[in-house]
Every structure is written in structure tokens, then in C-alpha cells.
Motif scaffolding. Structure first.
Motif, PDB file in Angstrom:
ATOM      1  N   ALA A 288       0.972  -1.049  -0.121  1.00  0.00           N
ATOM      2  CA  ALA A 288      -0.009  -0.150  -0.114  1.00  0.00           C
ATOM      3  C   ALA A 288       0.995   1.167  -0.182  1.00  0.00           C
ATOM      4  CB  ALA A 288      -0.775  -0.040   1.355  1.00  0.00           C
ATOM      5  N   PRO A 289       0.542   1.986  -0.852  1.00  0.00           N
ATOM      6  CA  PRO A 289       1.783   3.281  -0.950  1.00  0.00           C
ATOM      7  C   PRO A 289       1.443   4.335  -0.304  1.00  0.00           C
ATOM      8  CG  PRO A 289      -0.225   3.317  -2.901  1.00  0.00           C
ATOM      9  CD  PRO A 289      -0.307   2.122  -2.091  1.00  0.00           C
ATOM     10  N   ALA A 290       2.477   4.986   0.310  1.00  0.00           N
ATOM     11  CA  ALA A 290       2.151   6.303   1.125  1.00  0.00           C
ATOM     12  C   ALA A 290       1.841   7.464  -0.072  1.00  0.00           C
ATOM     13  CB  ALA A 290       3.689   6.922   1.676  1.00  0.00           C
ATOM     14  N   CYS A 291       0.934   8.353   0.388  1.00  0.00           N
ATOM     15  CA  CYS A 291       0.805   9.652  -0.569  1.00  0.00           C
ATOM     16  C   CYS A 291       0.900  10.917   0.294  1.00  0.00           C
ATOM     17  CB  CYS A 291      -0.906   9.396  -0.887  1.00  0.00           C
ATOM     18  SG  CYS A 291      -1.986   9.160   0.717  1.00  0.00           S
ATOM     19  N   PHE A 292       0.820  11.964  -0.384  1.00  0.00           N
ATOM     20  CA  PHE A 292       0.814  13.232   0.210  1.00  0.00           C
ATOM     21  C   PHE A 292       2.121  13.609   1.083  1.00  0.00           C
ATOM     22  CE2 PHE A 292      -4.016  12.910   0.343  1.00  0.00           C
ATOM     23  CZ  PHE A 292      -4.190  13.120  -1.101  1.00  0.00           C
ATOM     24  N   GLN A 293       3.359  12.969   0.587  1.00  0.00           N
ATOM     25  CA  GLN A 293       4.336  12.933   1.521  1.00  0.00           C
ATOM     26  C   GLN A 293       4.964  14.307   1.717  1.00  0.00           C
ATOM     27  OE1 GLN A 293       4.035  10.942  -1.177  1.00  0.00           O
ATOM     28  NE2 GLN A 293       5.925  10.254  -1.828  1.00  0.00           N
ATOM     29  N   TYR A 294       4.675  15.197   0.469  1.00  0.00           N
ATOM     30  CA  TYR A 294       5.312  16.415   0.566  1.00  0.00           C
ATOM     31  C   TYR A 294       3.957  17.643   0.692  1.00  0.00           C
ATOM     32  CZ  TYR A 294       9.297  14.485  -0.986  1.00  0.00           C
ATOM     33  OH  TYR A 294      10.661  13.835  -1.011  1.00  0.00           O
ATOM     34  N   GLY A 295       2.637  17.137   1.244  1.00  0.00           N
ATOM     35  CA  GLY A 295       1.482  18.075   1.277  1.00  0.00           C
ATOM     36  C   GLY A 295       0.299  17.597   0.477  1.00  0.00           C
ATOM     37  N   VAL A 296      -1.016  17.857   1.015  1.00  0.00           N
ATOM     38  CA  VAL A 296      -1.954  17.596   0.169  1.00  0.00           C
ATOM     39  C   VAL A 296      -2.394  18.669  -1.009  1.00  0.00           C
ATOM     40  CG1 VAL A 296      -4.491  16.991   0.615  1.00  0.00           C
ATOM     41  CG2 VAL A 296      -2.826  16.415   2.426  1.00  0.00           C
ATOM     42  N   PRO A 297      -2.643  18.149  -2.146  1.00  0.00           N
ATOM     43  CA  PRO A 297      -2.995  19.187  -3.339  1.00  0.00           C
ATOM     44  C   PRO A 297      -4.293  20.046  -2.573  1.00  0.00           C
ATOM     45  CG  PRO A 297      -2.608  16.954  -4.166  1.00  0.00           C
ATOM     46  CD  PRO A 297      -2.645  16.888  -2.569  1.00  0.00           C
ATOM     47  N   ASP A 298      -4.224  21.236  -3.102  1.00  0.00           N
ATOM     48  CA  ASP A 298      -5.596  21.923  -2.597  1.00  0.00           C
ATOM     49  C   ASP A 298      -6.819  21.627  -3.292  1.00  0.00           C
ATOM     50  OD1 ASP A 298      -3.809  23.797  -1.295  1.00  0.00           O
ATOM     51  OD2 ASP A 298      -3.524  25.329  -3.170  1.00  0.00           O
ATOM     52  N   SER A 299      -6.374  20.753  -4.209  1.00  0.00           N
ATOM     53  CA  SER A 299      -7.738  20.148  -5.265  1.00  0.00           C
ATOM     54  C   SER A 299      -8.461  19.081  -4.334  1.00  0.00           C
ATOM     55  CB  SER A 299      -7.430  19.979  -6.471  1.00  0.00           C
ATOM     56  OG  SER A 299      -6.481  18.904  -6.507  1.00  0.00           O
ATOM     57  N   PHE A 300      -7.663  18.453  -3.308  1.00  0.00           N
ATOM     58  CA  PHE A 300      -8.209  17.311  -2.705  1.00  0.00           C
ATOM     59  C   PHE A 300      -8.955  17.839  -1.417  1.00  0.00           C
ATOM     60  CE2 PHE A 300      -8.102  13.374  -0.255  1.00  0.00           C
ATOM     61  CZ  PHE A 300      -8.030  12.362  -1.175  1.00  0.00           C
ATOM     62  N   ARG A 301     -10.214  17.199  -1.642  1.00  0.00           N
ATOM     63  CA  ARG A 301     -11.117  17.658  -0.224  1.00  0.00           C
ATOM     64  C   ARG A 301     -11.573  16.161   0.255  1.00  0.00           C
ATOM     65  NH1 ARG A 301     -15.344  21.917  -1.903  1.00  0.00           N
ATOM     66  NH2 ARG A 301     -15.635  22.025   0.384  1.00  0.00           N
ATOM     67  N   ALA A 302     -12.895  15.967   0.377  1.00  0.00           N
ATOM     68  CA  ALA A 302     -13.218  14.774   0.858  1.00  0.00           C
ATOM     69  C   ALA A 302     -13.296  13.760  -0.161  1.00  0.00           C
ATOM     70  CB  ALA A 302     -14.698  14.937   1.437  1.00  0.00           C
ATOM     71  N   ASP A 303     -12.122  13.707  -0.750  1.00  0.00           N
ATOM     72  CA  ASP A 303     -11.989  12.835  -2.150  1.00  0.00           C
ATOM     73  C   ASP A 303     -11.356  11.428  -1.572  1.00  0.00           C
ATOM     74  OD1 ASP A 303     -12.768  14.772  -3.540  1.00  0.00           O
ATOM     75  OD2 ASP A 303     -10.867  15.734  -3.785  1.00  0.00           O
ATOM     76  N   LEU A 304     -11.158  10.525  -2.737  1.00  0.00           N
ATOM     77  CA  LEU A 304     -10.916   9.182  -2.538  1.00  0.00           C
ATOM     78  C   LEU A 304     -10.075   8.854  -3.745  1.00  0.00           C
ATOM     79  CD1 LEU A 304     -14.090   7.397  -1.595  1.00  0.00           C
ATOM     80  CD2 LEU A 304     -12.095   7.804  -0.056  1.00  0.00           C
ATOM     81  N   PHE A 305      -9.171   7.759  -3.790  1.00  0.00           N
ATOM     82  CA  PHE A 305      -8.480   7.222  -4.664  1.00  0.00           C
ATOM     83  C   PHE A 305      -9.085   6.261  -5.484  1.00  0.00           C
ATOM     84  CE2 PHE A 305      -5.348   8.453  -1.284  1.00  0.00           C
ATOM     85  CZ  PHE A 305      -4.804   9.511  -1.985  1.00  0.00           C
ATOM     86  N   PRO A 306      -8.703   5.832  -6.630  1.00  0.00           N
ATOM     87  CA  PRO A 306      -9.347   4.674  -7.262  1.00  0.00           C
ATOM     88  C   PRO A 306      -9.118   3.337  -6.548  1.00  0.00           C
ATOM     89  CG  PRO A 306      -8.068   5.784  -8.925  1.00  0.00           C
ATOM     90  CD  PRO A 306      -7.839   6.542  -7.611  1.00  0.00           C
ATOM     91  N   LEU A 307      -9.844   2.625  -6.607  1.00  0.00           N
ATOM     92  CA  LEU A 307      -9.791   1.303  -5.677  1.00  0.00           C
ATOM     93  C   LEU A 307      -8.730   0.128  -6.655  1.00  0.00           C
ATOM     94  CD1 LEU A 307     -10.673  -0.760  -3.782  1.00  0.00           C
ATOM     95  CD2 LEU A 307     -12.185  -1.800  -5.254  1.00  0.00           C
ATOM     96  N   ASP A 308      -7.830  -0.363  -6.033  1.00  0.00           N
ATOM     97  CA  ASP A 308      -6.917  -1.218  -6.730  1.00  0.00           C
ATOM     98  C   ASP A 308      -7.212  -2.751  -6.059  1.00  0.00           C
ATOM     99  OD1 ASP A 308      -4.845  -2.836  -7.443  1.00  0.00           O
ATOM    100  OD2 ASP A 308      -3.285  -1.301  -7.000  1.00  0.00           O
TER     101      ASP A 308
END
Length: 834
Positions: A288-308
Motif C-alpha cells: 500500500a503506497p504512501a501519499c501526500f508526503q510533501y503535502g495535500v494538493p489544494d484540489s483534494f477535499r473529501a476525495d478518494l483514490f481509485p480502488l486497486d
């Protein structure tokens, strides 16, 4: 919008609302919470809402238990139903080793009064016939927990906070922090929406806050940048899926049967619970990959990633195996969202490094479970000065400034994968290693060293055979005696009979000097300061009178001191020391603090032949008397020369034998190693690792910080009055005396099982079978030929000869309280002349 508050909480998830609620409940009537979006819009909204009581950490277990108890009361207080389904939590075990883990946890749970029971496969099948049990060994059942609606519990705590006067402001983002001497100026920007995205507006203001708490979840890296610190909280993708209704489950419930407990097949790495006639599967898969290691993009709110789905195929198939009726049901919904982790899986709760009145509550991988308790204990720290339990294991400063983003990513991904991997007490995780190595690392490895990690440093745990058979597994772990045990035992015997050489380079080391140094340290620590050339063991106390840090102090000159403390706590100690010195400098005068940890290596040599070994490499006009009691007495320090290496030698030994700590320039470590090891081996000595040393120090009843010594007990409760000078005034003295003796530290010899030793997590019971206390350390005594442990008991039970029972691997074994330092109680071996 208020612009002046006593406490500002940043972050409106479950953690932040709980902190605001508990600060108000504790009596602070000027608290405000800011949320950049809507309450619960971070990880809270997509959390599964599970409330697992199971945890190997004493502090975290208390936190989880408080949360579960609190959530059951919120509806009565606020009128809002938090959606708590008290269906229980069933942890299944496919192997005996998993049952061993549960038996160890059972003892930890007893120390926190967490109710639980064990179940056989037949009992499981009888109560929940949809569960396949023929390949199970058993299960641990918590009937009092279950799951909760994360949004509902957050809103209930938010309402409870508002009822107590907390102001909650949404759509405000923090864009800057500035400390102005006695409070924070926090620059905040009003957020608006454009095209579904959250965007800053031109409206901006400054909030003046005496205290700030950050509970920013996935935005922790942005918080770290704004504060100019490092926070190793980085999200990892967590997936869970929701199935269509399962006809067999629907029929089972329509027949009047109760809801299934939350099912956990730890060996298959997943949890499952009911959801509207279907199932929720939450796997903890590999990669399972880490994400947002340098910060959350401004466009990301109550969002989700695609299912793998391919990544969790193994876990999905194992759910079908465990619940065969789920094979034919389709998928109804899926979630793949960011959840914060830390390198060890524990959250970061406490004062921020280097900053005043800045508190962190970040890195919660089980945030819903931890929210209630975190708010409660953090509020205690802020309002009362200290929590009632020792929170050091969660302190943000347990990770030093050496920690980088890449390190955090690798360790957090590893931590996610290890959620359901067996949590052995002798566990050593491999990601991002080796990283911090002393110069002698390769030489130690060539001698068979098997390394552990402490504060990023590689440190030998034991030295295994170089010619081990293929059947020997250095990486094997166990809740019982692992394959390393026999080598640790031989190393411990060597220290008692000949000599051992231990790498203690990871020790934390500080120089404290200047015109104000003596007055400062006299106030800062509770023991008398040593004379020039001598050493003392002492403690720095919290304002609450409990033990904050243990120090060995070497007095180099009238106003210059060398402080040695635990290697695991370098930044923790450095931060406390510097802040205290800054506070007292106006009163005592200039105080200079230097962290010299990485400048000095340390070898500890101990054992009856240690003096003979050093004589062979010592350069002195009179080698025969240079190390004698007259010229080099116990608890003194001298500069000596070993070959061409200048050494600051300290006559002290953590093992309780004749010995010295050899503090040497780190760049000369390999030279010194090559000089000492052949002579050590010539005299029949051994290289010794940390595990043997841990056993040996228990034979001498030497307390260790992080186990016997911590922020929940005073030095007097640790039974160390000889290191407390009550004739002087020192920080925390009045609070220490006011606490009295609530519990007392003792040493016990144990007639335990033939294949297992205590780990220092176990519960103690009295003659009537009632809870009596807990172990804080445990192991094996080579001198007494039986198990040994140290821990805290009720004061009335602390008498010599008191018979107790200790719970090891699910069984109760006889234990007896013995005198302090049961091995060589008069310290004759330490003081032996020559």
C-alpha cells in the motif's frame, strides 16, 4: 471570529473536536477550533469507525479504553446518537503463535482493566455459524467494543464542546504561525469554493492564542513546514470494500440472531463487519503506497483514490474462505482513502520540538478509537502539566531531526503492512535500515552481531554464530524464547565470569557549561551535583514531580558538565534541557547547551577481568596502579590513553560488575575496537549485546527510563530515595512530595515456564488473585537461573518476601519480591580493587 483565545485547536476531525471538548471539560473556557473545510472532511469521514481495544502499548491501551467508555455516554450528554454498535470484537488466530500474542496482550489488557475472554473454535462456531472455524486455534473476544459512526461521534463531541463554550469556526485555513514571546500569532485565511475546489479568499485575520494544538491529519506535512519542524506523519492508502447483502447473513439476522462482532482474521490481514445485510472488508495488504508526503494538493477535499482490487485480491479471497457465504455476493461500494501513519504506528501526542505552547496531535492510524482518549490525556498535559499515565511513548520528540521524508515514507508503508503481522516484543523491522551506524558497525557485523534499532542507530542485540547451521534463523521472532536466547545467556555469563564489551554509542550526550550551569543543574536535577572528576546518577523531574529524564552527570570543571542519558530519547532530552535552561538563564546566568551525541562513541567494558584487559592497552606511567581504587575510584571519571586513543573513562557499569564506560572520539572508534577486541578474546571475554545487558541490569535492580522510570511515577515511587536530596530545592520537589507513594517499584524473581520469560508487560496478582500491579521489565537471570522482572505494585505489597503471581503466556507463575540489587547487593564486585 474571536481574535484572542487561550487555546486554538487546528483541525476539525475526531481528534481535534475531542481535544477542544476535553479542554473545555477540564475548565478552559476560552477555546476555539478551526477547520479549513467542514468538520470530518479529512480521514474521519471515510474511516470504518472500528474501536479495537487490542494494543500492546500500555499508554495506547488506556487511550483506547477511555474512548470506548466515553462514546457510550455522549448521547446522554449531548442528545446526539454517536452510532455506537456494541457488537464486540473477535480476533481469530490460525496459529499457536498468534494465540501466544493474544496471551501476552491479555496480560497487558489486565493492567488497564480491559475486559476480554478467550474462545475456542467450537465456541465461535456455535455463536456465529457463518464463520469457518476448523482451521482456527481460537480467538480473543472483547464483548464491550465494536464500531461507531465516525461523523456522528465527531459531531457529538463538537456539540459537547459548544455546550461548554468552545467556538468552532469552519472554512478557515491556517497560513502562518509566529511566536511573539508569550503567545502565538496565527494568520488565518477564509476559504471559499470555486468549481468544487476549496480556494483561499482575500479575507485574512490574525488570532492571538496562548496555546495552539494541531490536529491536522493528512495535512501534517503542511503543518510541519509552517512550524519549521519535522513531523513523521505521512498518509498511506487504505482500502475497504462494501458488499451487496449476503442472503445467508440476512436470513441469520431475520431469525433473531445478534449482529456479528467485528471479525478480525489477523493471520489473513483483514477485518470484516456487518453493513446493512452485507459485509465491509478492510485489508492491510502489502505494497500500500504512501501519499501526500510533501503535502495535500489544494484540489483534494473529501476525495478518494481509485480502488486497486488486484492489490487486495489475497485478502478478499481469504474473507471468502473465512465467511463462505460471502463468495456469491457482489461489491456495492469501495473506499480508498488516505490515513496517516507514523514509523512505529503510535500517534504523535505532546509538546512540539523546540516550540513553546505548541502541541501536536498528529499521525493517527486508528484515529476514531484514539480520539476520545487523546483529547482526555492531552488536556491533562496542557491543563495540569502532566497526564496521569506516562505519555512519553507517544511524544513527538521520539523521532529526531535526522528523520527525513523518505525515511517516513518507507517506515510508514512498512507500519501499514505490519498492522496485522505478529507484534513480537523482540521485533526488529527492516525498512530504512541500516541508516545511522557507528564506525564499528561493519566490524561488529563481521563478528556475528545481530542488530536492533534505537533512535535510528544500529545497535547489537546479540552476537550469533558465524557458522550457524541452515536451520538457525537469526530473523526468527517469538513470544517465547527465540533462537537468540542461548547466545544472550552466554554473553550475560561472560560479563559475570570474565568480561564483556558492549557498544553504547547510541547514548545521548550533552555538554552543559557556563556561569549559570551549576545553579541551573542543581535546580534542574534532584540529586547532589558531583565534585569535579566525579559522577552522580540523578533525575530531572516534571513540574508534576514525576521522572522526566535520567542522567549520569560527570563534572568536568566547576561550571562544565557532561550529561549522559538514554539513547532512545536524544531529541526528547535535548528539547527539555534547552527549554529549561532558557527559562532559568535570567536567574542563574548564561548556560550553554551542546548536543555532542554524534561526536563521541562509547564502549562499555565490564566483568571481573575488565581491569586486566584495560591494563594491556593503557598508556600510563604506572599502569599497575592507574586503574586502582585509589587512583580511579568507583563513580569517578578520568582522561586516559588507550593506545593512541584519548578516552574519557567513567568508572561505572550498567551490568553491576567492575567496569568502565570508554567515551572516545567517534572518528577513532575502529582503532579502539581493533585494540580492545583481541585482548578481550585473549582473556576469554565476549562481545555483548543489548539483550544480555538488559537481563544483567535487572539483577542489579537498575531502573531504566521508558520502563521503570517515566512521567507517571516519582523517583521516590521508583524507590530511589538515595538519589534524591531533599535538603535542597529542585524543580518538581513539592509536587513529588505531595504525591506520596501511590505505588512502588520492586524486583521479583519468578519461577516461570521452561520456554518463556516475561517481557515487562505482564500483570501481577496478589495471594487472593486480585490485581496487584504490573511488570515494567522482564527477562532471565543467569545468576539465579530463573526469570526476573521489575515493576510496580501497591505499596502495601512491596515488602521483601511478598509472594505474588505473574501472568506469562496465559498461566500464573509464582513470583517473590526480593531485595534491591539481588545480585551482589553490597556492590563488592563493582568496588573490587586491583
Amino acid at each position: 471570529m474571536k481574535t484572542h483565545v487561550r487555546a486554538l485547536v487546528v483541525g476539525g476531525g475526531a481528534i481535534g473536536t475531542s481535544i477542544a471538548y476535553h479542554l473545555a471539560k477540564a475548565g478552559w473556557d476560552d477555546v476555539m477550533l478551526l477547520e479549513r473545510d467542514e468538520l470530518t472532511s479529512g480521514s474521519t469521514w471515510h474511516a470504518a469507525g472500528l474501536l479495537p481495544l487490542f494494543n500492546m502499548s500500555y499508554a495506547t491501551t488506556h487511550i483506547h479504553k477511555y474512548s470506548v467508555d466515553l462514546y457510550k455516554t455522549l448521547e446522554e450528554e449531548t442528545g446526539l446518537n454517536a452510532g455506537f454498535s456494541i457488537c464486540g470484537n473477535l480476533r481469530m488466530a490460525q496459529t499457536q503463535e498468534r494465540m501466544d500474542e493474544y496471551m501476552l496482550y491479555s496480560s497487558v489488557a489486565e493492567t488497564a482493566d480491559v475486559y476480554h475472554e478467550f474462545m475456542t473454535p467450537a465456541q465461535i462456531k456455535e455463536r456465529w455459524p457463518l464463520v469457518r472455524t476448523e482451521d482456527l486455534k481460537g480467538a480473543l473476544f472483547h464483548p464491550q467494543d465494536g464500531y461507531i459512526n465516525p461523523a456522528d461521534v465527531t459531531m457529538a463531541m463538537a456539540k459537547g464542546a459548544r455546550q461548554r463554550g468552545v467556538l468552532i469556526e469552519r472554512k478557515w485555513q491556517v497560513d502562518g504561525y509566529k511566536w511573539v514571546g508569550d503567545h502565538w500569532e496565527v494568520t488565518v485565511t477564509k476559504m471559499g469554493e470555486r468549481g468544487g475546489n476549496l480556494v483561499p479568499t482575500e479575507e485574512q485575520t490574525v488570532i492571538h492564542a496562548e496555546h495552539v494544538v494541531t490536529a491536522t491529519g493528512n495535512h501534517a506535512q503542511r503543518t510541519a513546514k509552517l512550524l519549521g519542524i519535522k513531523i513523521p506523519a505521512i498518509p498511506v492508502e487504505h482500502q475497504f470494500i462494501v458488499t451487496e447483502p449476503d442472503p445467508e447473513l440476512v436470513a441469520y439476522r431475520e431469525a433473531g440472531n445478534p449482529e456479528h462482532p467485528v471479525l478480525r482474521d489477523a493471520d489473513a490481514k483483514w477485518y470484516v463487519r456487518e453493513e446493512r445485510g452485507g459485509w465491509i472488508l478492510g485489508p492491510y495488504e502489502r505494497n500500500a503506497p504512501a501519499c501526500f508526503q510533501y503535502g495535500v494538493p489544494d484540489s483534494f477535499r473529501a476525495d478518494l483514490f481509485p480502488l486497486d482490487l488486484e492489490r487486495i485480491e489475497e485478502e478478499y479471497m481469504s474473507m471468502i474462505h473465512r465467511i463462505p457465504s460471502s463468495e456469491t455476493v457482489g461489491l456495492k461500494d469501495d473506499f480508498n482513502g488516505p490515513i496517516c501513519y507514523t514509523p512505529d504506528g503510535n500517534p504523535l501526542v505532546g509538546p512540539a520540538p523546540g516550540l513553546r505552547n505548541m502541541w501536536l496531535a498528529e499521525g493517527f492510524s486508528f484515529g476514531i478509537t484514539a480520539a476520545g482518549g487523546t483529547g482526555y490525556y492531552l488536556a491533562q498535559m496542557m491543563v495540569e502539566g502532566e497526564a496521569e499515565i506516562d505519555m512519553a511513548s507517544l511524544d513527538p520528540k521520539r523521532y529526531g531531526s535526522w528523520m527525513t521524508t523518505e525515511y517516513g515514507v518507507k517506515k510508514n508503508e512498512e507500519c501499514y503492512e505490519h498492522v496485522y503481522i505478529l507484534h513480537h516484543p523482540d521485533e526488529e523491522r527492516e525498512a530504512a535500515r541500516p541508516l545511522r551506524t557507528a564506525p564499528a558497525y561493519d566490524r561488529q557485523k563481521a563478528k556475528g552481531a545481530q542488530f536492533g534499532q534505537v533512535n535510528g542507530w544500529e545497535r547489537p542485540n546479540y552476537y550469533g554464530p558465524l557458522d550457524a547451521p541452515e536451520s538457525f534463523d537469526h530473523d526468527s521472532r517469538s513470544f517465547r524464547r527465540g533462537e537468540w536466547w542461548q547466545y544472550a545467556m552466554e554473553e550475560a555469563k561472560a560479563v559475570r565470569e570474565t568480561a564483556g564489551l558492549i557498544d553504547a554509542t547510541a547514548f545521548t550526550k550533552h555538554i552543559v557549561k557556563g556561569p549559570g550551569a551549576t545553579q541551573f543543574l542543581d535546580w534542574f536535577t534532584c540529586n547532589k551535583l558531583p565534585k569535579v572528576g566525579r559522577i552522580n546518577l540523578t533525575y530531572a523531574l516534571t513540574d508534576a514531580g514525576t521522572t522526566r529524564t535520567e542522567y549520569t552527570i560527570v563534572r568536568l570543571a566547576e561550571d562544565e558538565y557532561y550529561l549522559v542519558s538514554a539513547g532512545a530519547w536524544t531529541d526528547y532530552d535535548a528539547d527539555f534541557l534547552r527549554k529549561a535552561a532558557e527559562d532559568k538563564a535570567p536567574e542563574f546566568g548564561y548556560i550553554e547547551i551542546q548536543n555532542v551525541t554524534t561526536q563521541w562513541g562509547v564502549f562499555a567494558i565490564a566483568g571481573p577481568k575488565s581491569r586486566d584487559i584495560l591494563k594491556e592497552v593503557l598508556r600510563d606511567a604506572d599502569v599497575e596502579t592507574a586503574l586502582s581504587n585509589k587512583r580511579f575510584p568507583w563513580l569517578s571519571a578520568r582522561q586516559i590513553e588507550l593506545g593512541m586513543c584519548p578516552v574519557n573513562a567513567i568508572r561505572v557499569a550498567y551490568t553491576g560488575e567492575l567496569g568502565w564506560e570508554l567515551h572516545h572520539p567517534i572518528e577513532m572508534q575502529n582503532y579502539l575496537w581493533d585494540l580492545l577486541v583481541p585482548v578481550l578474546e585473549k582473556h576469554g571475554g565476549k562481545l555483548v549485546g543489548a539483550r544480555a545487558q538488559n537481563w544483567l541490569r535487572q539483577e542489579k535492580s537498575y531502573r531504566a527510563f521508558g520502563t521503570e522510570l517515566g512521567r507517571d511515577a516519582t523517583p521516590l515511587e521508583a524507590d530511589l530515595p538515595r538519589f534524591v536530596d531533599l535538603s535542597k530545592e529542585f524543580n518538581g520537589k513539592a509536587a513529588m512530595e505531595a504525591k506520596g507513594i501511590r505505588s512502588k517499584c520492586v524486583t521479583l524473581l519468578i519461577d516461570g515456564p521452561a520456554d518463556a520469560d516475561p517481557w515487562g508487560k505482564e500483570a501481577l496478582r496478589d495471594a487472593n488473585g486480585d490485581y496487584a500491579g504490573r511488570l515494567t521489565s522482564g527477562g532471565y537471570s543467569v545468576h539465579f537461573g530463573k526469570q526476573i522482572g521489575m515493576g510496580y505494585v501497591k505499596p502495601e505489597l512491596a515488602e521483601l518476601g511478598t509472594k505474588l503471581k505473574v501472568k506469562i503466556m496465559g498461566e500464573l507463575y509464582d513470583a517473590e519480591i526480593v531485595e534491591d540489587s539481588p545480585y551482589d547487593p553490597k556492590n563488592a564486585n563493582i568496588r573490587v580493587d586491583g
